[in-house]
Structure formats: C-alpha cells, structure tokens
Design a protein around this motif. Sequence first.
Motif, PDB file in Angstrom:
ATOM      1  N   ALA A   1       0.674  -1.078   0.034  1.00  0.00           N
ATOM      2  CA  ALA A   1      -0.042  -0.135   0.005  1.00  0.00           C
ATOM      3  C   ALA A   1       0.860   1.287   0.039  1.00  0.00           C
ATOM      4  CB  ALA A   1      -0.867   0.113   1.261  1.00  0.00           C
ATOM      5  N   GLY A   2       0.618   2.166  -0.926  1.00  0.00           N
ATOM      6  CA  GLY A   2       1.362   3.306  -0.990  1.00  0.00           C
ATOM      7  C   GLY A   2       2.633   3.234  -1.851  1.00  0.00           C
ATOM      8  N   SER A   3       3.129   2.020  -2.379  1.00  0.00           N
ATOM      9  CA  SER A   3       4.115   1.916  -3.097  1.00  0.00           C
ATOM     10  C   SER A   3       3.945   2.632  -4.439  1.00  0.00           C
ATOM     11  CB  SER A   3       4.544   0.255  -3.391  1.00  0.00           C
ATOM     12  OG  SER A   3       5.125  -0.268  -2.187  1.00  0.00           O
ATOM     13  N   PRO A   4       5.075   3.155  -5.146  1.00  0.00           N
ATOM     14  CA  PRO A   4       4.898   3.963  -6.383  1.00  0.00           C
ATOM     15  C   PRO A   4       4.941   3.245  -7.543  1.00  0.00           C
ATOM     16  CG  PRO A   4       7.149   3.879  -5.602  1.00  0.00           C
ATOM     17  CD  PRO A   4       6.496   3.141  -4.621  1.00  0.00           C
ATOM     18  N   LEU A   5       3.800   3.472  -8.315  1.00  0.00           N
ATOM     19  CA  LEU A   5       3.513   2.682  -9.730  1.00  0.00           C
ATOM     20  C   LEU A   5       3.843   3.852 -10.753  1.00  0.00           C
ATOM     21  CD1 LEU A   5       0.332   0.759  -8.926  1.00  0.00           C
ATOM     22  CD2 LEU A   5       2.726  -0.243  -8.984  1.00  0.00           C
ATOM     23  N   MET A   6       4.005   3.499 -11.906  1.00  0.00           N
ATOM     24  CA  MET A   6       3.785   4.197 -13.133  1.00  0.00           C
ATOM     25  C   MET A   6       2.787   3.457 -13.788  1.00  0.00           C
ATOM     26  SD  MET A   6       7.809   4.860 -14.698  1.00  0.00           S
ATOM     27  CE  MET A   6       8.597   3.226 -14.209  1.00  0.00           C
ATOM     28  N   GLU A   7       2.023   4.122 -14.234  1.00  0.00           N
ATOM     29  CA  GLU A   7       0.793   3.519 -15.401  1.00  0.00           C
ATOM     30  C   GLU A   7       1.169   4.130 -16.534  1.00  0.00           C
ATOM     31  OE1 GLU A   7      -3.416   3.548 -14.261  1.00  0.00           O
ATOM     32  OE2 GLU A   7      -3.814   3.494 -16.421  1.00  0.00           O
ATOM     33  N   ILE A   8       1.323   3.283 -17.403  1.00  0.00           N
ATOM     34  CA  ILE A   8       1.738   3.475 -19.052  1.00  0.00           C
ATOM     35  C   ILE A   8       0.707   3.302 -19.924  1.00  0.00           C
ATOM     36  CG2 ILE A   8       3.300   3.213 -20.723  1.00  0.00           C
ATOM     37  CD1 ILE A   8       5.235   2.080 -18.254  1.00  0.00           C
ATOM     38  N   VAL A   9       0.009   4.365 -20.394  1.00  0.00           N
ATOM     39  CA  VAL A   9      -1.148   3.857 -21.425  1.00  0.00           C
ATOM     40  C   VAL A   9      -0.736   4.161 -22.560  1.00  0.00           C
ATOM     41  CG1 VAL A   9      -3.530   4.616 -21.848  1.00  0.00           C
ATOM     42  CG2 VAL A   9      -2.505   4.897 -19.498  1.00  0.00           C
ATOM     43  N   THR A  10      -1.021   3.226 -23.783  1.00  0.00           N
ATOM     44  CA  THR A  10      -0.730   3.313 -25.013  1.00  0.00           C
ATOM     45  C   THR A  10      -1.811   3.936 -26.000  1.00  0.00           C
ATOM     46  OG1 THR A  10      -1.420   1.264 -25.915  1.00  0.00           O
ATOM     47  CG2 THR A  10       0.738   1.248 -24.810  1.00  0.00           C
ATOM     48  N   LYS A  11      -1.529   4.370 -27.171  1.00  0.00           N
ATOM     49  CA  LYS A  11      -2.796   4.483 -28.226  1.00  0.00           C
ATOM     50  C   LYS A  11      -3.146   2.954 -28.694  1.00  0.00           C
ATOM     51  CE  LYS A  11      -2.522   8.732 -28.810  1.00  0.00           C
ATOM     52  NZ  LYS A  11      -3.825   9.985 -28.629  1.00  0.00           N
ATOM     53  N   PRO A  12      -4.275   2.885 -29.416  1.00  0.00           N
ATOM     54  CA  PRO A  12      -4.819   1.495 -29.760  1.00  0.00           C
ATOM     55  C   PRO A  12      -3.994   1.164 -31.075  1.00  0.00           C
ATOM     56  CG  PRO A  12      -6.300   3.076 -30.198  1.00  0.00           C
ATOM     57  CD  PRO A  12      -5.402   3.907 -29.264  1.00  0.00           C
ATOM     58  N   ASP A  13      -2.740   0.946 -30.905  1.00  0.00           N
ATOM     59  CA  ASP A  13      -1.705   0.735 -31.941  1.00  0.00           C
ATOM     60  C   ASP A  13      -1.498  -0.715 -32.261  1.00  0.00           C
ATOM     61  OD1 ASP A  13      -1.665   3.380 -32.161  1.00  0.00           O
ATOM     62  OD2 ASP A  13       0.110   3.687 -31.643  1.00  0.00           O
ATOM     63  N   PHE A  14      -2.014  -1.713 -31.407  1.00  0.00           N
ATOM     64  CA  PHE A  14      -1.799  -3.187 -31.588  1.00  0.00           C
ATOM     65  C   PHE A  14      -2.717  -3.841 -32.446  1.00  0.00           C
ATOM     66  CE2 PHE A  14       0.098  -1.144 -27.891  1.00  0.00           C
ATOM     67  CZ  PHE A  14       1.381  -1.620 -27.760  1.00  0.00           C
ATOM     68  N   ARG A  15      -2.446  -4.796 -33.405  1.00  0.00           N
ATOM     69  CA  ARG A  15      -3.107  -5.473 -34.201  1.00  0.00           C
ATOM     70  C   ARG A  15      -2.985  -6.972 -33.960  1.00  0.00           C
ATOM     71  NH1 ARG A  15      -4.867  -1.373 -33.862  1.00  0.00           N
ATOM     72  NH2 ARG A  15      -4.957   0.303 -35.322  1.00  0.00           N
ATOM     73  N   THR A  16      -1.838  -7.381 -33.518  1.00  0.00           N
ATOM     74  CA  THR A  16      -1.695  -8.879 -33.349  1.00  0.00           C
ATOM     75  C   THR A  16      -0.945  -8.835 -31.901  1.00  0.00           C
ATOM     76  OG1 THR A  16       0.609  -8.774 -33.988  1.00  0.00           O
ATOM     77  CG2 THR A  16      -0.969  -9.051 -35.801  1.00  0.00           C
ATOM     78  N   ARG A  17      -1.114 -10.454 -31.418  1.00  0.00           N
ATOM     79  CA  ARG A  17      -0.671 -10.491 -30.042  1.00  0.00           C
ATOM     80  C   ARG A  17       1.022 -10.393 -29.947  1.00  0.00           C
ATOM     81  NH1 ARG A  17      -1.607 -16.973 -28.650  1.00  0.00           N
ATOM     82  NH2 ARG A  17      -0.102 -17.636 -30.230  1.00  0.00           N
ATOM     83  N   GLU A  18       1.251 -10.720 -31.182  1.00  0.00           N
ATOM     84  CA  GLU A  18       2.971 -10.645 -31.303  1.00  0.00           C
ATOM     85  C   GLU A  18       3.312  -9.152 -31.080  1.00  0.00           C
ATOM     86  OE1 GLU A  18       1.218 -12.298 -33.599  1.00  0.00           O
ATOM     87  OE2 GLU A  18       1.706 -14.404 -33.001  1.00  0.00           O
ATOM     88  N   GLU A  19       2.597  -8.182 -31.615  1.00  0.00           N
ATOM     89  CA  GLU A  19       2.996  -6.977 -31.576  1.00  0.00           C
ATOM     90  C   GLU A  19       2.840  -6.478 -29.820  1.00  0.00           C
ATOM     91  OE1 GLU A  19       1.556  -5.036 -35.533  1.00  0.00           O
ATOM     92  OE2 GLU A  19       0.408  -4.515 -33.806  1.00  0.00           O
ATOM     93  N   VAL A  20       1.926  -7.126 -29.178  1.00  0.00           N
ATOM     94  CA  VAL A  20       1.483  -6.690 -27.937  1.00  0.00           C
ATOM     95  C   VAL A  20       2.881  -7.309 -27.044  1.00  0.00           C
ATOM     96  CG1 VAL A  20       0.428  -7.322 -25.696  1.00  0.00           C
ATOM     97  CG2 VAL A  20      -0.957  -6.515 -27.930  1.00  0.00           C
TER      98      VAL A  20
END
Length: 475
Positions: free
Chosen positions: A147-166
């Motif tokens: 609780a209270g540990s630091p996180l970075m939340e990284i949000v991408t654009k919807p740029d992925f078309r295949t699971r290999e890309e993910v």
Amino acid sequence: MPAYELVMGLETHVRVKSETKMFCSCRNATELADDANEHTCPFCMGFPGALPRLSEAVVDLGVRAGHAMKCAINPESIFDRKSYFYPDLPAGYQITQLFTPIAVDGTIDAFVGDKLKTFRIERMHLETDAGKLVHAGSKSLIDYNRAGSPLMEIVTKPDFRTREEVLAYLEELQKLLRFAGASDADMEKGQLRCDVNISIRKPGEDVLNNRVELKNLNSFSAIGRAIEHEYRRQVEIVESGGTVGQETRGWDDEKGTSSPQRSKEDAMDYRYFPEPDLPPLVLSTEYIEVRKLDDRPIDRRIRYLSEYRLLPDDARILSRDRETSDYYDELVRLSGDAKKSCSYLTTVLFALMDASESSVTLATLRFVPEELARVIAMVTANELSSTNSKAVVETLFTEGGKADEIVDRLGLRQNNDTSALEAVVDRVIAENAEQVAEYRAGNERVFGFLVGQCMKASAGQGNPKIFNELLKAKL
Ligand SMILES: [Zn+2]
C-alpha cells in the motif's frame, strides 16, 4: 467466416524501483517476500491526519522513464485523489494523476519479428499501489506492505493489431525501464502488470467499437492466450448478430476462459479532485533535461545490426540489458573486432556462465575485458588457434589471470616462424617417405596425416596454415 481485425491498447502498471514508498519513508516492497504489514506507517495505513511527503527518487525515476519512452515531460503535473472503497485501500482513496500526468505523447520502437514498429504512448502517470488481499479459507487477510508503493501507469494508443505486437512491445518496455533504472519490471514478482483493451472490427473500418478490458494477465504467455481467446469470443458474438458489451473481464489462465468483473464505473464515480495535501509537482527545465536518456536498448540493437552486421539473434541477445550491452561495446572497443567479440561472448563466455554452478555475472568475472580482447587479438594474429583459444577463456573464467601467461603456461602459443616450421616439415617429409610417395602418387588423403605429423612434431605449436602451405610447396 469473414476476418476481423484486432484493435488493442495497453495499460501497464510498473513498480518504480525506489528505496521508499511514494509518500512515506516505509520501504518500497519491490518483492512480496517480506512478512505481512512489516513496511507500514500511519500514512500508508490511512490514519487520519497523516500527511504525504513526495519521494524525490520516485520523481527522478519517473522523469527518466518518461524520457526513455520519448515522452514530453510536463513541467507541472498535479496529483489527484481517486476515491473508492475497498479493504486493500485503507485511506479510502488512491493518489494518482488524472488530469495532468507527469509524461505524455511518447513512442516505443520494438522489433516484431524482423520488422521495426513504433507504438505510441498516450501518457504515463505516477500513482500509489493498494495493499494485497490474501484469501485464507473462509477469511480474507490484508497485507499493506504494497500500500502506497509507487507505480507508473503507462497507457498506449490503440496501436496493436496482433498478439505478437503486444508481446514485442511489452518485452521492449521491460528492457527500456531496466535500462533507465526506473524499474526491474519483473512480471513474476508483480512489478509489471498489464491490462489489454480489445475490440474487433472489419478490415478497412476505422471505427473503435466497444472494447473489453482484460485483467489478471500474469505472464507473457497468459497475455498471448487471453488475447486469442477474447478475439474468438468477440467474433462469435458479432457473427451471431450480437453486440460486444463494454466491460471488464478477468482472465483465468488455468481454465483458459474469462469472466465479467465488476463493471467499470464512470470516471465520475471516483470523485476525482486535486489532492489537497500535495502542491503541484513543478520541475525545472534543467531538472528535466539532465535526466534525458542518451541511448536505448533498441538503438544499440539497430547499431549491432547495421554497423556491425551481426545476426538478428546475436543483436537481440547482446542488447538485452545494459550490463551485457556495455560489456560487448567495451570488448569491441578493446579488440576492434565486432564479429569476434560477439562470438566469444555469445558462444564461449555465456556458455561457461550458463554451465557454471555459482551464479557468475559479467560484473563478477575473474578477469577484466582486456584479457578477453587479448585472446581475440592473439587469434587474429595467428598466435593462438581458435580451438585452443576456448581453453584459454575457460581458464580465465575459472582461475582469472592474464591471457598471455595462460597461453604460455599451457604451451598453446602458435609458432609462425616460417624458417623454424620449415625445418619441422623437412624432418616429417624425411621420416615419412612411404606416405610422401603415396601422396605424390595421387592419394590426397595422406596430406592430412602429414599435417598432423607436423603438428605433433611441433608439440601442437606450429601454425597449421603455414604447415599446409610449406607441405604443398615442398611436395
Ligand atoms: Zn508508510
């Protein structure tokens, strides 16, 4: 069945690698091995009146991570309160950055197969983690170490078309954050958690349909399976005339299925407002500038491919982390030979390290890179045969020491003195008259035998190439 296109965006939570939690001096439990509730204080336990004090290390690493992802760093970002009730959230709110995140508009380049692709980062913000619920029989226990540990939340654009890309993106993100020193991003230790937003559409359409947010993805392989499953589920719904509902689904990797989770509330429900106990986070231009990352693992990988002409696999392995890549670059600088440096690292040294029972890293080797460069130099100058060079590296690995001393001690220094070798050849020809006659009569296979005799006569120290040439000339 008509083909549908997958459209995916990612939200990744990464544990910042700071000593302390984000707003108190409790230890940041980067691994979950400690006793429960060991790292807690009035602030992270949500006691009334306890005030937050922002960790400078979290800001430092956040800015470095933002640069690593080629983001613009906001000179002023603001912390917001996100209120909701859950037992793992003792204060009843999370501190996050909704309206003005610390970093925006970045990109991450990653190889998908052998193609270089660019994925856009919409934003990265800093926020606190919650505690962890531990279910024990009919009771639930709570561990507030996280609780209270630091996180970075990284949000991408919807740029992925295949699971290999993910998967390619996530691997690159992991390498990048380690390279920047911002996080160890170890998925098994819960330091990197990823949610995937998935929708489908007919190829050629540019609408964004209702998306499903997939959660509980605990490994790269689980992510691959969950995407595959969700794609088929959505295609079936659409094919049978239905509409995919906007919802959050939890993935059960053991069963290989997903099920709906509590519906995603509207942003309004969280009653976001600027955190009254924290001033805006203001960063000077200089503070932002000096934290820029000069190069990235992907840049090094591309350099190994284009400048050094390494094989794709070798370029990938040598750029996998900063330690390996720095060692390789240093070895190339010392030896002047990128190809040989690559092969002595990937095929000789790494094999020794893998086979070793003690966990040796490049930082704990018993010899300095200069000695490995010296081995390469001796091989290039024909002072040491390529076969014997492996024994020298092995001795360096197990005992340490100097390459030259080892070569002399093991009697491996190759003799390139043509006149001395000529005497050996003359003696071998004189002592093996029968084989010489056979060779002259056209039996070429005897030639190898004669070279072998020369090697034996020189106690393995004559240069076989010179023996070859001398024998050919004399026969
Ligand atoms: Zn605390």
